[in-house]
Scaffold this active site. Structure first.
Site, mmCIF file in Angstrom:
data_model
loop_
_atom_site.group_PDB
_atom_site.id
_atom_site.type_symbol
_atom_site.label_atom_id
_atom_site.label_comp_id
_atom_site.label_asym_id
_atom_site.label_seq_id
_atom_site.Cartn_x
_atom_site.Cartn_y
_atom_site.Cartn_z
ATOM 1 N N MET A 18 0.839 -1.185 0.000
ATOM 2 C CA MET A 18 0.000 0.000 0.000
ATOM 3 C C MET A 18 0.877 1.237 0.000
ATOM 4 O O MET A 18 1.783 1.362 0.836
ATOM 5 C CB MET A 18 -0.914 -0.044 1.224
ATOM 6 C CG MET A 18 -1.994 -1.120 1.088
ATOM 7 S SD MET A 18 -3.109 -1.213 2.490
ATOM 8 C CE MET A 18 -2.082 -2.043 3.696
ATOM 9 N N LYS A 36 -3.048 -8.322 -9.418
ATOM 10 C CA LYS A 36 -4.082 -7.858 -8.477
ATOM 11 C C LYS A 36 -5.023 -6.940 -9.247
ATOM 12 O O LYS A 36 -4.575 -6.011 -9.911
ATOM 13 C CB LYS A 36 -3.446 -7.110 -7.315
ATOM 14 C CG LYS A 36 -4.488 -6.528 -6.358
ATOM 15 C CD LYS A 36 -3.873 -6.238 -4.997
ATOM 16 C CE LYS A 36 -4.896 -5.664 -4.032
ATOM 17 N NZ LYS A 36 -5.025 -4.215 -4.162
ATOM 18 N N GLN A 95 5.329 -5.234 -5.985
ATOM 19 C CA GLN A 95 4.211 -4.884 -6.860
ATOM 20 C C GLN A 95 4.637 -3.804 -7.846
ATOM 21 O O GLN A 95 5.149 -2.745 -7.448
ATOM 22 C CB GLN A 95 2.992 -4.393 -6.081
ATOM 23 C CG GLN A 95 1.823 -4.252 -7.063
ATOM 24 C CD GLN A 95 0.580 -3.663 -6.457
ATOM 25 O OE1 GLN A 95 0.596 -2.551 -5.965
ATOM 26 N NE2 GLN A 95 -0.505 -4.417 -6.483
ATOM 27 N N CYS A 150 -5.414 -0.046 -9.079
ATOM 28 C CA CYS A 150 -5.327 1.308 -8.532
ATOM 29 C C CYS A 150 -6.139 2.287 -9.386
ATOM 30 O O CYS A 150 -5.942 2.358 -10.599
ATOM 31 C CB CYS A 150 -3.868 1.744 -8.474
ATOM 32 S SG CYS A 150 -3.689 3.411 -7.850
ATOM 33 N N HIS A 172 -9.687 -7.722 -5.665
ATOM 34 C CA HIS A 172 -10.342 -6.740 -4.802
ATOM 35 C C HIS A 172 -11.801 -6.720 -5.258
ATOM 36 O O HIS A 172 -12.105 -6.258 -6.360
ATOM 37 C CB HIS A 172 -9.663 -5.375 -4.956
ATOM 38 C CG HIS A 172 -10.235 -4.319 -4.063
ATOM 39 N ND1 HIS A 172 -9.742 -3.039 -4.011
ATOM 40 C CD2 HIS A 172 -11.268 -4.356 -3.185
ATOM 41 C CE1 HIS A 172 -10.448 -2.331 -3.140
ATOM 42 N NE2 HIS A 172 -11.385 -3.101 -2.629
HETATM 43 C C1 LIG Z 1 -3.145 3.998 1.762
HETATM 44 C C2 LIG Z 1 -3.450 2.880 0.803
HETATM 45 C C3 LIG Z 1 -2.571 2.621 -0.236
HETATM 46 C C4 LIG Z 1 -2.817 1.578 -1.128
HETATM 47 N N1 LIG Z 1 -1.891 1.306 -2.084
HETATM 48 C C5 LIG Z 1 -2.053 0.197 -2.867
HETATM 49 C C6 LIG Z 1 -1.028 -0.217 -3.767
HETATM 50 O O1 LIG Z 1 0.040 0.387 -3.861
HETATM 51 N N2 LIG Z 1 -1.263 -1.318 -4.520
HETATM 52 C C7 LIG Z 1 -2.423 -2.042 -4.408
HETATM 53 O O2 LIG Z 1 -2.582 -3.058 -5.092
HETATM 54 N N3 LIG Z 1 -3.400 -1.666 -3.577
HETATM 55 C C8 LIG Z 1 -3.228 -0.576 -2.794
HETATM 56 N N4 LIG Z 1 -4.209 -0.229 -1.919
HETATM 57 C C9 LIG Z 1 -5.469 -1.020 -1.867
HETATM 58 C C10 LIG Z 1 -5.345 -2.203 -0.918
HETATM 59 O O3 LIG Z 1 -4.305 -3.067 -1.321
HETATM 60 C C11 LIG Z 1 -6.640 -2.995 -0.888
HETATM 61 O O4 LIG Z 1 -6.899 -3.517 -2.171
HETATM 62 C C12 LIG Z 1 -7.847 -2.183 -0.458
HETATM 63 O O5 LIG Z 1 -7.525 -1.315 0.616
HETATM 64 C C13 LIG Z 1 -8.997 -3.102 -0.053
HETATM 65 O O6 LIG Z 1 -8.585 -4.024 0.934
HETATM 66 P P1 LIG Z 1 -8.817 -3.765 2.513
HETATM 67 O O7 LIG Z 1 -10.291 -3.528 2.689
HETATM 68 O O8 LIG Z 1 -8.332 -5.017 3.180
HETATM 69 O O9 LIG Z 1 -8.029 -2.551 2.879
HETATM 70 C C14 LIG Z 1 -3.990 0.804 -1.005
HETATM 71 C C15 LIG Z 1 -4.871 1.070 0.055
HETATM 72 C C16 LIG Z 1 -4.609 2.089 0.945
HETATM 73 C C17 LIG Z 1 -5.571 2.353 2.090
#
Ligand SMILES: Cc1cc2nc3c(=O)[nH]c(=O)nc-3n(C[C@H](O)[C@H](O)[C@H](O)COP(=O)(O)O)c2cc1C
Length: 312
Positions: free
Chosen positions: A1, A122, A53, A83, A154
Site C-alpha cells: 500500500m 491484483k 508490486q 489502482c 479486490h
Molecule cells: C493507503 C493505501 C494505499 C494503497 N496502495 C495500494 C497499492 O500500492 N497497490 C495495491 O494493489 N493496492 C493498494 N491499496 C489497496 C489495498 O491493497 C486494498 O486492495 C484495499 O484497501 C482493499 O482491501 P482492505 O479492505 O483489506 O483494505 C492501497 C490502500 C490504501 C488504504
C-alpha cells in the site's frame, strides 16, 4: 500500500507473522528504470516471503523490472490492475488496464518469459463501463492464457471518474459473490480474496471458498491481528509473539536506522496501531507520533513505549 507498506513497515509486520506474504507499495516501472532503482528495490532479508508490486503497461519495461526484482531476490512479482488514481490512469497504470485485457496479457507474458518467480495480478471485479461478469471472465481468461496462475481480486469495481482513491475503496459495494463465482469458473487458478476483511474468523470463512485472503487496511491499523495468523491460518505450532516482544524486536532495527542517519518516526509511524484496544493506547500513540518529534533520546522513548505494552 502506497506510503504505508514501506520497508520499515514490512520489517515490523514480519516480527508478527513469519508466514504471511508481504507486498511492497506499488512501484512504477518508470521509477525503477529511470529513478533510483536500488532505493525502490531495497528491503531487509528478514522480510521474506515478499512480493514486489509493479505499476506499468509497457511489456518490455515490465519484463525488465521483473528481472531486476528476481535478481534482487523477491519471491514474487505482482502487477497492479486495481489502482484507480487519476495520476496513474493518465499513464495507463492500475485499474484502467482492466479495459485492456489483451495488453495486460501481453505484459504478463513478457514478465513471465523474463523470470522464473511467480508473476501474479491484483485486480478489481470491473471498472465502470466494463463491469459485467462476462467481461471479468474475459479479463481473467486472457491473462491466465498468458501464464498467470494467481489472481488477487479486490471484490469491488473501480469507478474511474469522479471518485477519489479512498472513495473507490469504500463506495462501490463489495461483491464477494462475484469473486466466489470466479473461483468456481476458474477452479484451477489461485484466487485470493481482498476487500473489507477485518477478522481471522472472516479469513477462515473465506478460505473455505478461496485459496487465500489479502488484508490491507486492517493489517495496517490493527497489526497485532497478524500475530495469530501463523497458528490460526497456517497451522504452525509457533508461540504467538506479545505486543511488547514485537516492539522490543524492532529495537535493533531502529538502532541501525538511527545509525544510518534516519529518524525513529520513519519506523515507528507504522506501529501506532499496535496498542489498539488497550487503556495505554492513547499514551502509546502520543509517545510515538508526537513526542518522538521532540525528543533527544529516541531509544529511551521507545523503551517507555515498550514498557507500556509490557505483558500485552
Ligand atoms: C493507503 C493505501 C494505499 C494503497 N496502495 C495500494 C497499492 O500500492 N497497490 C495495491 O494493489 N493496492 C493498494 N491499496 C489497496 C489495498 O491493497 C486494498 O486492495 C484495499 O484497501 C482493499 O482491501 P482492505 O479492505 O483489506 O483494505 C492501497 C490502500 C490504501 C488504504
Amino acid at each position: 500500500m502506497m506510503d504505508w507498506t514501506d520497508r520499515h513497515c514490512r520489517f515490523f509486520l514480519r516480527l508478527l507473522s513469519r508466514e504471511a506474504l508481504l507486498y511492497t507499495e506499488m512501484v512504477t516501472t518508470g521509477a525503477i528504470l529511470h529513478g533510483d532503482a536500488a532505493r525502490f528495490l531495497r528491503y531487509d532479508a528478514a522480510e521474506h516471503p515478499l512480493a514486489l508490486q509493479l505499476g506499468g503497461s509497457n511489456p518490455q519495461e515490465l519484463a525488465a523490472c521483473a528481472r531486476l526484482a528476481e535478481q534482487a531476490g523477491y519471491d514474487e512479482v505482482n502487477l497492479n490492475v486495481g489502482c484507480p488514481s487519476d495520476r496513474v490512469q493518465n499513464n495507463m497504470i492500475g485499474a484502467c488496464l482492466m479495459g485492456h485485457p489483451a495488453l495486460v496479457a501481453e505484459c504478463v507474458k513478457a514478465m513471465q518469459d523474463a523470470v522464473s518467480i511467480p508473476v501474479t495480478v491484483k485486480h478489481r471485479i470491473g471498472i465502470n463501463g466494463r463491469d459485467s461478469y462476462a467481461e471479468l471472465c474475459d479479463f481473467v481468461g486472457q491473462v491466465c492464457e498468458a501464464g498467470c496462475r494467481s489472481f488477487t481480486v479486490h471484490a469491488r469495481i473501480a469507478i474511474l471518474e469522479g471518485l477519489s482513491p479512498k472513495e473507490n475503496r469504500e463506495i462501490p459495494p463489495l461483491r464477494y459473490d462475484v469473486a466466489a463465482q470466479l473461483k468456481r469458473d476458474f477452479s484451477d487458478l489461485e484466487i485470493i480474496l481482498n476487500g473489507g476483511i477485518k477478522t481471522l474468523d472472516e479469513c477462515r470463512e473465506h478460505l473455505r471458498t478461496f485459496d487465500g485472503v489479502m488484508l490491507g487496511r486492517e493489517a495496517y491499523h490493527n497489526p497485532y491481528l497478524l500475530a495469530a495468523v501463523d497458528r490460526e491460518l497456517f497451522g504452525r505450532d509457533t508461540p504467538q509473539v506479545s505486543r511488547s516482544e514485537a516492539l522490543q524486536g524492532l529495537r535493533p532495527y531502529i538502532e541501525r536506522h538511527l545509525a544510518e542517519g534516519g529518524a525513529m518516526h520513519h519506523v515507528t509511524r507504522h506501529v501506532l496501531g499496535l496498542a489498539q484496544g488497550f487503556p495505554g493506547a492513547r499514551c502509546f500513540r502520543q509517545l510515538l507520533s508526537v513526542d518522538v518529534h521532540k525528543t533527544t533520546d529516541p531509544l529511551g522513548l521507545l523503551d517507555q513505549a515498550i514498557e507500556l505494552l509490557q505483558g500485552r
